[in-house]
Design an enzyme around this catalytic site. Structure first.
Site, short mmCIF file in Angstrom:
data_model
loop_
_atom_site.label_atom_id
_atom_site.label_comp_id
_atom_site.label_asym_id
_atom_site.label_seq_id
_atom_site.Cartn_x
_atom_site.Cartn_y
_atom_site.Cartn_z
N SER A 1 47.61 50.02 39.85
CA SER A 1 47.93 48.85 39.04
C SER A 1 49.31 48.89 38.40
O SER A 1 50.30 48.91 39.10
CB SER A 1 46.84 48.67 37.99
OG SER A 1 46.99 47.45 37.35
N HIS A 2 49.34 48.95 37.08
CA HIS A 2 50.61 48.83 36.36
C HIS A 2 51.35 50.17 36.27
O HIS A 2 52.45 50.21 35.73
CB HIS A 2 50.34 48.31 34.95
CG HIS A 2 49.37 49.17 34.20
ND1 HIS A 2 48.03 49.19 34.49
CD2 HIS A 2 49.56 50.08 33.22
CE1 HIS A 2 47.43 50.06 33.70
NE2 HIS A 2 48.32 50.62 32.93
N LYS B 1 39.83 52.77 44.25
CA LYS B 1 38.55 52.42 43.65
C LYS B 1 37.68 51.70 44.66
O LYS B 1 38.17 51.17 45.67
CB LYS B 1 38.74 51.56 42.40
CG LYS B 1 39.29 50.18 42.66
CD LYS B 1 39.22 49.37 41.37
CE LYS B 1 39.80 48.00 41.55
NZ LYS B 1 39.54 47.12 40.42
N ASP C 1 51.28 42.10 37.59
CA ASP C 1 51.44 43.56 37.58
C ASP C 1 51.41 44.11 39.00
O ASP C 1 51.45 43.35 39.98
CB ASP C 1 50.37 44.21 36.70
CG ASP C 1 48.99 44.15 37.33
OD1 ASP C 1 48.76 43.25 38.14
OD2 ASP C 1 48.15 45.00 37.00
N ASP D 1 49.23 45.34 41.07
CA ASP D 1 48.20 44.93 42.03
C ASP D 1 47.81 43.46 41.89
O ASP D 1 46.83 43.02 42.49
CB ASP D 1 46.97 45.83 41.94
CG ASP D 1 46.32 45.80 40.57
OD1 ASP D 1 47.03 45.54 39.58
OD2 ASP D 1 45.09 46.02 40.48
N ASP E 1 46.55 41.63 39.42
CA ASP E 1 45.40 41.13 38.67
C ASP E 1 45.74 40.75 37.23
O ASP E 1 44.96 40.09 36.56
CB ASP E 1 44.21 42.11 38.71
CG ASP E 1 44.54 43.49 38.24
OD1 ASP E 1 45.71 43.76 37.88
OD2 ASP E 1 43.62 44.34 38.21
N ARG E 2 46.92 41.14 36.75
CA ARG E 2 47.29 40.78 35.38
C ARG E 2 48.26 39.61 35.37
O ARG E 2 48.94 39.33 36.36
CB ARG E 2 47.98 41.96 34.68
CG ARG E 2 47.10 43.16 34.53
CD ARG E 2 47.78 44.19 33.66
NE ARG E 2 46.92 45.38 33.56
CZ ARG E 2 47.05 46.30 32.64
NH1 ARG E 2 47.99 46.20 31.74
NH2 ARG E 2 46.24 47.35 32.63
N THR F 1 35.91 47.65 27.52
CA THR F 1 37.15 47.49 28.28
C THR F 1 36.93 47.80 29.76
O THR F 1 36.27 48.78 30.09
CB THR F 1 38.22 48.42 27.69
OG1 THR F 1 38.48 47.99 26.37
CG2 THR F 1 39.49 48.40 28.51
N GLU G 1 42.58 41.60 26.50
CA GLU G 1 43.86 41.53 25.79
C GLU G 1 45.00 42.12 26.60
O GLU G 1 46.16 41.85 26.32
CB GLU G 1 43.75 42.24 24.43
CG GLU G 1 43.18 43.67 24.45
CD GLU G 1 43.99 44.67 25.20
OE1 GLU G 1 45.22 44.63 25.07
OE2 GLU G 1 43.41 45.51 25.92
N LYS H 1 40.03 40.38 37.60
CA LYS H 1 40.97 39.51 36.93
C LYS H 1 42.01 39.07 37.96
O LYS H 1 42.18 39.73 38.99
CB LYS H 1 41.61 40.20 35.72
CG LYS H 1 42.24 41.57 35.97
CD LYS H 1 42.54 42.22 34.62
CE LYS H 1 43.35 43.50 34.74
NZ LYS H 1 42.55 44.67 35.10
C1 VG1 Z 1 43.72 49.26 30.88
C2 VG1 Z 1 43.44 48.02 30.05
C3 VG1 Z 1 42.11 47.40 30.48
C4 VG1 Z 1 42.16 47.11 31.98
C5 VG1 Z 1 42.51 48.38 32.74
C6 VG1 Z 1 42.66 48.14 34.22
O1 VG1 Z 1 42.72 50.22 30.65
O2 VG1 Z 1 43.42 48.33 28.68
O3 VG1 Z 1 41.89 46.24 29.72
O4 VG1 Z 1 40.92 46.62 32.42
O5 VG1 Z 1 43.73 48.91 32.25
O6 VG1 Z 1 43.63 47.17 34.47
P1 VG1 Z 1 42.92 51.48 29.66
O7 VG1 Z 1 41.68 52.31 29.82
O8 VG1 Z 1 44.16 52.17 30.08
O9 VG1 Z 1 43.06 50.88 28.31
V1 VG1 Z 1 44.66 47.36 35.75
O10 VG1 Z 1 45.51 45.92 35.90
O11 VG1 Z 1 45.47 48.72 35.33
O12 VG1 Z 1 43.67 47.66 37.05
CO CO Z 2 46.31 45.64 37.63
#
Ligand code: VG1
Ligand code: CO
Length: 543
Positions: free
Chosen positions: A113-114, A126, A277, A279, A281-282, A344, A364, A376
């Protein structure tokens, strides 16, 4: 063609976090590391026999190699068919859409992801189930249990396939379909939104800057925004997926999407700014001179979703993760529909969406989505905003001003302390957890604690219980702070401090967010001993 059974020994650290297993690329490249985890997935889901799966990722470094390995392992585990995004690319929401459209057993998504990418950065993997959503805890726990006792894995001795060639190929007896990663997703978006109205909006001169952050969303955004919707060429920037995301963190926040923020707060700002982001989804949404906090975006989308064709019959309910501000709850109340508060991570929304109890969900952390997929969805949120703007014929700042005028404003911010040492971060959490009950009734800087607990969630659909989901301290005024440790990082510990203050309608809706939250920030620091225990005098990222 021969199936090889390879002897291996377990790793102790393959516990999936908030969203799959994320480690340094070097860790995944270590002998048997990827294979052990993939085999643990197959074993945990009862083997691959007769199954069809979807496979793709955010295009980061090591994505193509991992795809080849997983295909050979899938064939050896008896999988009949795999749908693979061309060149191994599928955004997370597109993977979810493809799983649902073709009713596959599930899918494997390769993404961190990010998190940054490259040989010395992060990789992730995953498993998503047949509803298109992230595997629930019951399955991620089963995968982890398998990973702790694995003794061998199966892999087919077979050459790499051509991931660039659309159409059918074989890996042993398993058929592989290389699919256009955008096509199915685009059809789904066209079914939800009024593309004609959005096209007319762009024709009338509306301007957008979409920053794809050199990650997975670029091809989707270019095809849909600049292609189907006729936005001006150049609307999408950083639109080519790069294996190192151009050396940046593909995390759409004020630090990593600074160029977009600077543009939107500058003199030449377009009407709307957005970013996604790694992947896809954000999403973040900005108007001229205004960053719409993701919690507020969820609330505004919920209040206006009926303006888009896909949601014209209204919403069944709204779900948000616990640390997300309660702005959406007020909209649910006004609409007379239920609101849900989950831990979360998107996996907790799946049951609510499947049971048709919730239609929109949000976090958030720049995540919003709906029942159209089970992830998302960044570009979906941008399109819903565009559809709403096209219908209301108002700017984003005007829409938000009206929203706050109607519902009041939940001033909200998250402060992240990244790359902390693990021991003191855990000690901070333990200390705060230990004194939660004694906080109730105490007053700090004029704010009296109304409740304090360690959030636990009972899923209303299947009754499963998830504990230890964040420490929350709420005040009689309606303000609160929440503290939890990240479950997606790969270096040390990241402390997330979520801060919220409610300003009822009629109050001051134009405050600076950090100023509005100053007292809560001070109290959180004192009560949780953040600077004292971390040695940091400021957060790494404020969003
Ligand atoms: C973070 C965010 C959470 C989100 C998760 C995956 O998790 O806070 O809201 O669902 O990333 O998003 P954490 O455990 O680091 O707070 V993504 O776009 O990274 O797949
Ligand atoms: Co993501």
């Amino acid at each position: 063609m021969s199936v090889q059974t390879v002897k291996t020994t377990p790793f102790t650290d393959q516990k999936p976090g908030t969203s799959g297993l994320r480690k340094k690329v070097k860790v995944f490249q270590g002998q048997h590391y990827l294979e052990n985890f993939v085999q643990s997935i197959f074993t945990a889901i009862g083997g691959g026999h007769g199954k069809t799966l979807v496979l793709g990722g955010d295009g980061r470094f090591y994505n193509p190699q991992a795809v080849q390995t997983i295909l050979k392992m899938a064939a050896a585990n008896g999988v009949s068919r795999v749908l693979v995004g061309r060149n191994g690319l599928l955004s997370t929401p597109a993977a979810s859409a493809v799983i649902r459209k073709y009713e596959t057993s599930g899918g494997i998504i390769l993404s961190a992801s990010h998190n940054p990418a490259g040989p010395d950065e992060d990789f992730g993997i995953k498993y998503n189930i047949g509803n298109g959503g992230p595997a629930p805890e019951r399955i991620t726990s089963a995968i982890f249990e398998e990973s702790k006792k694995i003794s061998d894995y199966s892999i087919l001795d077979w050459p790499d396939i051509d991931l660039d060639r659309l159409g059918g190929q074989m890996v042993g007896d398993m058929s592989v379909d290389i699919i256009d990663p955008v096509a199915d997703y685009q059809v789904l978006m066209e079914s939800l939104f009024d593309f004609g109205k959005i096209r007319a909006l762009f024709q009338s001169g509306f301007t957008l800057r979409f920053d794809a952050m050199s990650a997975a969303t670029g091809p989707y955004a270019k095809a849909i925004l600049e292609g189907a919707l006729g936005a001006a060429p150049g609307t999408v920037v950083n639109g080519d997926p790069l294996e190192d995301f151009g050396g940046h963190h593909p995390d759409p926040n004020p630090v990593h999407a600074k160029a977009l923020f600077d543009l939107m707060y500058g003199e030449d700002a377009p009407d709307m700014g957005a970013a996604s982001d790694g992947d896809g989804d954000r999403n973040i949404i900005l108007g001229r001179g205004l960053y719409v906090a993701p919690s507020d975006s969820l609330a505004a989308l919920a209040a206006n979703a009926h303006l888009a064709p896909g949601y014209k019959d209204g919403l069944k309910g709204i779900a948000r993760s616990m640390p997300t501000s309660r702005a959406a709850d007020r909209v649910a109340e006004a609409l007379g529909i239920p609101s849900f508060e989950t831990p979360t991570g998107w996996k907790f929304f799946g049951n609510l969406l499947d049971a048709d109890m919730a239609t929109l969900c949000g976090e958030e952390s720049a995540g919003t989505g709906s029942n159209h997929v089970r992830e998302k969805d960044g570009l979906w949120a941008v399109l819903l905003w565009l559809n709403i703007i096209a219908e209301r014929k108002q700017s984003i700042p005007e829409i938000m001003a009206e929203h706050w005028h109607t519902y009041g404003r939940n001033y909200y911010s998250r402060h992240d302390y990244e790359a902390l040492e693990v021991a003191p971060a855990n000690a901070l959490m333990d200390a705060l957890r230990g004194k939660l009950s004694s906080l109730v009734g105490q007053t700090f800087h004029g704010e009296t604690v109304a409740s304090a607990d360690d959030f636990a969630y009972t899923d209303p659909v299947d009754g499963s219980v998830s504990t230890g989901q964040g420490l929350r301290v709420a005040f009689e005024s309606g303000s609160r702070f929440v503290i939890r440790l990240s479950g997606t990082g790969t270096v040390g510990a990241t402390l997330r401090v979520y801060l919220e203050r409610y300003e009822p309608k009629g109050g001051d809706m134009g405050m600076d967010t950090q100023d509005a939250l100053a007292t809560i920030i001070t109290i959180a620091d004192e009560v949780a001993e953040i600077s004292a225990r971390t040695g940091r005098d400021a957060p790494t990222v404020i969003s």
